[in-house]
Design a protein around this motif. Structure first.
Motif, mmCIF file in Angstrom:
data_model
loop_
_atom_site.group_PDB
_atom_site.id
_atom_site.type_symbol
_atom_site.label_atom_id
_atom_site.label_comp_id
_atom_site.label_asym_id
_atom_site.label_seq_id
_atom_site.Cartn_x
_atom_site.Cartn_y
_atom_site.Cartn_z
ATOM 1 N N THR A 45 0.833 -1.209 0.000
ATOM 2 C CA THR A 45 0.000 0.000 0.000
ATOM 3 C C THR A 45 0.861 1.250 0.000
ATOM 4 O O THR A 45 0.602 2.205 -0.733
ATOM 5 N N VAL A 46 1.924 1.223 0.827
ATOM 6 C CA VAL A 46 2.818 2.378 0.862
ATOM 7 C C VAL A 46 3.431 2.599 -0.527
ATOM 8 O O VAL A 46 3.489 3.726 -1.030
ATOM 9 N N ALA A 47 3.844 1.483 -1.157
ATOM 10 C CA ALA A 47 4.453 1.603 -2.490
ATOM 11 C C ALA A 47 3.462 2.222 -3.478
ATOM 12 O O ALA A 47 3.819 3.058 -4.308
ATOM 13 N N GLU A 48 2.201 1.819 -3.368
ATOM 14 C CA GLU A 48 1.174 2.332 -4.276
ATOM 15 C C GLU A 48 0.958 3.835 -4.052
ATOM 16 O O GLU A 48 0.865 4.605 -5.004
ATOM 17 N N VAL A 49 0.882 4.210 -2.782
ATOM 18 C CA VAL A 49 0.687 5.631 -2.464
ATOM 19 C C VAL A 49 1.885 6.454 -2.957
ATOM 20 O O VAL A 49 1.719 7.526 -3.541
ATOM 21 N N LEU A 50 3.088 5.905 -2.747
ATOM 22 C CA LEU A 50 4.288 6.636 -3.167
ATOM 23 C C LEU A 50 4.311 6.811 -4.686
ATOM 24 O O LEU A 50 4.668 7.872 -5.202
ATOM 25 N N LEU A 51 3.892 5.756 -5.396
ATOM 26 C CA LEU A 51 3.861 5.834 -6.854
ATOM 27 C C LEU A 51 2.897 6.934 -7.301
ATOM 28 O O LEU A 51 3.199 7.740 -8.187
ATOM 29 N N ALA A 52 1.729 6.966 -6.641
ATOM 30 C CA ALA A 52 0.740 7.996 -6.995
ATOM 31 C C ALA A 52 1.298 9.387 -6.722
ATOM 32 O O ALA A 52 1.158 10.298 -7.548
ATOM 33 N N LEU A 53 1.961 9.556 -5.590
ATOM 34 C CA LEU A 53 2.538 10.867 -5.262
ATOM 35 C C LEU A 53 3.623 11.243 -6.268
ATOM 36 O O LEU A 53 3.738 12.397 -6.684
ATOM 37 N N GLU A 54 4.393 10.215 -6.669
ATOM 38 C CA GLU A 54 5.471 10.462 -7.626
ATOM 39 C C GLU A 54 4.890 10.916 -8.961
ATOM 40 O O GLU A 54 5.384 11.852 -9.596
ATOM 41 N N ALA A 113 8.830 -5.685 -11.967
ATOM 42 C CA ALA A 113 9.951 -5.573 -12.905
ATOM 43 C C ALA A 113 9.637 -4.609 -14.050
ATOM 44 O O ALA A 113 10.551 -4.126 -14.712
ATOM 45 N N PHE A 114 8.357 -4.292 -14.267
ATOM 46 C CA PHE A 114 8.009 -3.460 -15.425
ATOM 47 C C PHE A 114 8.467 -2.005 -15.286
ATOM 48 O O PHE A 114 9.052 -1.460 -16.225
ATOM 49 N N PRO A 115 8.234 -1.368 -14.131
ATOM 50 C CA PRO A 115 8.789 -0.017 -14.001
ATOM 51 C C PRO A 115 10.316 -0.011 -14.093
ATOM 52 O O PRO A 115 10.906 0.903 -14.664
ATOM 53 N N ARG A 116 10.965 -1.061 -13.554
ATOM 54 C CA ARG A 116 12.428 -1.142 -13.641
ATOM 55 C C ARG A 116 12.850 -1.263 -15.103
ATOM 56 O O ARG A 116 13.833 -0.647 -15.531
ATOM 57 N N ARG A 117 12.101 -2.073 -15.854
ATOM 58 C CA ARG A 117 12.364 -2.194 -17.282
ATOM 59 C C ARG A 117 12.244 -0.836 -17.971
ATOM 60 O O ARG A 117 13.073 -0.447 -18.802
ATOM 61 N N ASN A 118 11.184 -0.070 -17.608
ATOM 62 C CA ASN A 118 10.929 1.202 -18.287
ATOM 63 C C ASN A 118 12.070 2.195 -18.119
ATOM 64 O O ASN A 118 12.368 2.967 -19.020
ATOM 65 N N ARG A 119 12.723 2.190 -16.945
ATOM 66 C CA ARG A 119 13.821 3.144 -16.744
ATOM 67 C C ARG A 119 14.978 2.835 -17.682
ATOM 68 O O ARG A 119 15.759 3.729 -18.037
ATOM 69 N N ILE A 120 15.101 1.551 -18.070
ATOM 70 C CA ILE A 120 16.178 1.180 -19.004
ATOM 71 C C ILE A 120 15.825 1.635 -20.415
ATOM 72 O O ILE A 120 16.661 2.153 -21.146
ATOM 73 N N VAL A 121 14.554 1.464 -20.797
ATOM 74 C CA VAL A 121 14.117 1.905 -22.131
ATOM 75 C C VAL A 121 14.439 3.388 -22.306
ATOM 76 O O VAL A 121 15.060 3.804 -23.293
ATOM 77 N N SER A 122 14.035 4.215 -21.330
ATOM 78 C CA SER A 122 14.287 5.653 -21.468
ATOM 79 C C SER A 122 15.762 5.971 -21.240
ATOM 80 O O SER A 122 16.310 6.880 -21.865
ATOM 81 N N GLY A 123 16.417 5.191 -20.370
ATOM 82 C CA GLY A 123 17.828 5.447 -20.083
ATOM 83 C C GLY A 123 18.730 5.239 -21.298
ATOM 84 O O GLY A 123 19.720 5.943 -21.481
ATOM 85 N N LEU A 124 18.365 4.282 -22.147
ATOM 86 C CA LEU A 124 19.136 4.013 -23.358
ATOM 87 C C LEU A 124 19.035 5.142 -24.364
ATOM 88 O O LEU A 124 19.908 5.322 -25.205
ATOM 89 N N ALA A 125 17.923 5.889 -24.283
ATOM 90 C CA ALA A 125 17.517 6.746 -25.403
ATOM 91 C C ALA A 125 17.899 8.198 -25.190
ATOM 92 O O ALA A 125 18.005 8.678 -24.071
ATOM 93 N N ARG A 126 18.088 8.895 -26.310
ATOM 94 C CA ARG A 126 18.294 10.348 -26.270
ATOM 95 C C ARG A 126 16.960 11.059 -26.098
ATOM 96 O O ARG A 126 16.906 12.199 -25.650
ATOM 97 N N GLY A 127 15.891 10.405 -26.516
ATOM 98 C CA GLY A 127 14.565 10.989 -26.388
ATOM 99 C C GLY A 127 13.529 9.878 -26.357
ATOM 100 O O GLY A 127 13.785 8.772 -26.837
ATOM 101 N N VAL A 128 12.386 10.165 -25.755
ATOM 102 C CA VAL A 128 11.324 9.174 -25.632
ATOM 103 C C VAL A 128 10.063 9.711 -26.305
ATOM 104 O O VAL A 128 9.632 10.832 -26.007
ATOM 105 N N VAL A 129 9.506 8.926 -27.215
ATOM 106 C CA VAL A 129 8.270 9.298 -27.886
ATOM 107 C C VAL A 129 7.127 8.562 -27.190
ATOM 108 O O VAL A 129 7.173 7.340 -27.058
ATOM 109 N N VAL A 130 6.132 9.305 -26.738
ATOM 110 C CA VAL A 130 5.028 8.720 -25.987
ATOM 111 C C VAL A 130 3.765 8.755 -26.852
ATOM 112 O O VAL A 130 3.386 9.815 -27.352
ATOM 113 N N ILE A 131 3.129 7.604 -26.999
ATOM 114 C CA ILE A 131 1.923 7.509 -27.820
ATOM 115 C C ILE A 131 0.806 6.886 -26.993
ATOM 116 O O ILE A 131 0.926 5.763 -26.524
#
Lengths: 351, 351
Positions: free
Chosen positions: A326-335, B201-219
């Motif tokens: 729950t804390v992680a979820e709240v933190l994500l929302a705040l982020e 693991a998905f948010p962790r994955r996402n930081r790598i996608v954007s970290g690799l890139a000079r720019g991120v296109v959001v659709i």
């Protein structure tokens, strides 16, 4: 811009002279204002240059009165200030309906004639919401976006600026709407009764729509469209330009998206307009969108435990007595809301 | 950021120590970098704290080699600089495919899993156009936008960052695409082979996608969507964020439109990206949009006759020897392009 002491009525002779000057052949709005400046008054101008005969003006006045309308002359106390400040402000308009609408703040909604159903729904939604917030909605009585905006704003107040005379029904399918606006809203026409809406009258009409308004909302403006010209001219007139964004795959949005890139304000819902216009936010939910989850008890607990000093997430979990998930979820929302900063060592702080 | 002298290879013992440190329980990316800084090297850290046994690393290496892959370690010469500069840069990745793609400039394309057909077409179009302009396209191999972007970029170069191990097929319907990217592109995985793609693991994955890139296109990023988190994190990482605008009536665009309001770059076509990235504009026409009418002979004549000094329109007509209507049309087009200023007395000048 909208306040100040009550303005005096124009002297009746000067008022008639202004109408005669305005109705003279080869005298456009810019020449009219040049003549006023040059001669000091329309009455003086009428003594020096050939102007329309008084008899013609009286004939036109009878035609206007037959429509239950009247002349609205540059300088009349009810002539709207924002319009008067435009370089090529119309010297004379025909007004049919309720002129008191001109004393209220006005927003224009303009857009494509061949608008999508979604665009028309958005126009309706904004017209209703902005009307409820106290704005009169101005538009051009064209098919598509204009029609949707006028219809939705009929109960709260709408002004239609037409390209021909006030008695000219155009387009034909808007005959009933034209009558309704004449009865419950206000029809404005720069042309005299009986004058058909010729092509070159439409850009002239558009400058009046934006000139009346404190801001112009643009919905589905294609490249090189009339709505795009209206938007660019509105910006030149110092008006706020609000734009509904749309898919780059749909040519109906090409002009709109370019306007946003050039600095126009992207509109997600009416609050994006009301916040700029300085009025309190609407309390209505935006159309077709899920409502934001209200901060709940867990968020309150986490917020209480958080401050500007980085705090370990583990410590937050202990102090809040809620699950780590729950804390992680709240933190994500705040982020996501941009209120939280993350630090090394799994620490977080409020921004 | 992408140039500089060739970097030295990591010392093999230090390289192995980095993998052992990274694979230790309770050592996340941030702790890894803290340990490197604290102990001076991974080799030193391995002497002081309990880390994964060498035998486990050799087992993992054999599993990776069975996939025709190899370890990509923080500090390796081919470890991409943009990713290395991210606070929580992954200490170790599994790379399956062509690592040379990492030496080329990368743009990420991310977006909704439940994307509209139009959104997927736009992703395809951009991936092709940006690929043709020399960019490798990175994404997350999810359904929807990711899939469309990877597929379109296969011929020019694409990197898929997956949330599980490099051998974990997810989602199942992308099995063939996963194989194709492993063969012709590059699969990157922060997890070891055999590790299933769990939710966190998905948010962790996402930081790598954007970290690799000079720019991120959001659709098509909805509110509170993973794509929105990726975009916000990309902005934190100092990456350009490019966003396809969309209808406020469609919740799939709610996050996207908010990003544009917050300063992300609205994308109408690939040129809006290439101009920011400093590469020459694509010569391809944007999809589904009418081509701009090229300046024709009349425009050239009028432009020749025009200057920064206000000129009467009548004079232009005389000097250009074309009809008044044609001159008016050319002037309107110039005005729409913001190149023309109008003055009192029916005069115009170039801006």
């Amino acid at each position: 811009m909208f306040d100040g002491p009550p303005k005096p009525e124009l002297d009746p002779a000067e008022r008639l002279a202004r109408i005669r000057l305005a109705r003279s052949p080869r005298i456009g709005p810019v020449s009219f204002h040049e003549a006023l400046a040059h001669f000091g008054s329309a009455a003086a101008a009428c003594r020096e240059i050939p102007v329309a005969p008084e008899a013609a003006i009286l004939r036109e006045q009878r035609a206007i009165e037959a429509l239950n309308g009247h002349f609205l002359v540059f300088g009349d106390p009810i002539y709207p200030d924002p319009l008067a400040q435009v370089l090529d402000a119309p010297p004379v308009l025909t007004a049919v309906g309720d002129p008191a609408l001109l004393a209220r703040p006005i927003l224009a909604i303009v857009g494509a004639r061949d608008a999508s159903a979604a665009g028309q729904r958005f126009a309706e939604h904004l017209a209703k919401a902005l009307g409820a917030a106290g704005f009169v909605i101005a538009s051009g009585l064209a098919r598509g976006i204009d029609t949707a905006a006028h219809r939705a704003a009929l109960p709260t107040g709408t002004v239609a600026v037409v390209a021909g005379g006030a008695d000219q029904i155009y387009p034909p399918q808007n005959a009933a709407l034209h009558r309704e606006i004449a009865a419950r809203g206000l029809i404005l026409a720069e042309s005299s009764p009986g004058v058909a809406p010729v092509a070159r009258a439409f850009p002239r009409r558009n400058r009046i729509v934006s000139g009346l308004a404190r801001g112009v909302v643009v919905i589905e403006a294609a490249e090189r469209s009339g709505s795009l010209i209206t938007a660019r001219r509105a910006a030149d007139q110092g008006r706020e330009v609000f734009v509904m964004p749309g898919s780059p795959m749909d040519a109906r949005h090409a002009g709109s998206n370019s306007l946003i890139r050039d600095g126009a304000i992207l509109v997600r819902d009416e609050n994006d307009i009301l916040s700029v216009m300085g009025l309190p936010h609407s309390t209505r939910q935006p159309v077709d969108k899920a409502s934001r989850k209200s901060d709940n008890i867990h968020t309150a607990k986490v917020l209480e435990a958080l401050g500007s000093t980085p705090t370990a997430v583990d410590e937050l979990v202990r102090r809040c007595q809620v699950s780590a998930a729950t804390v992680a979820e709240v933190l994500l929302a705040l982020e996501l809301e941009g209120r939280l900063e993350r630090h090394r060592g799994n620490k977080v702080s409020l921004i």
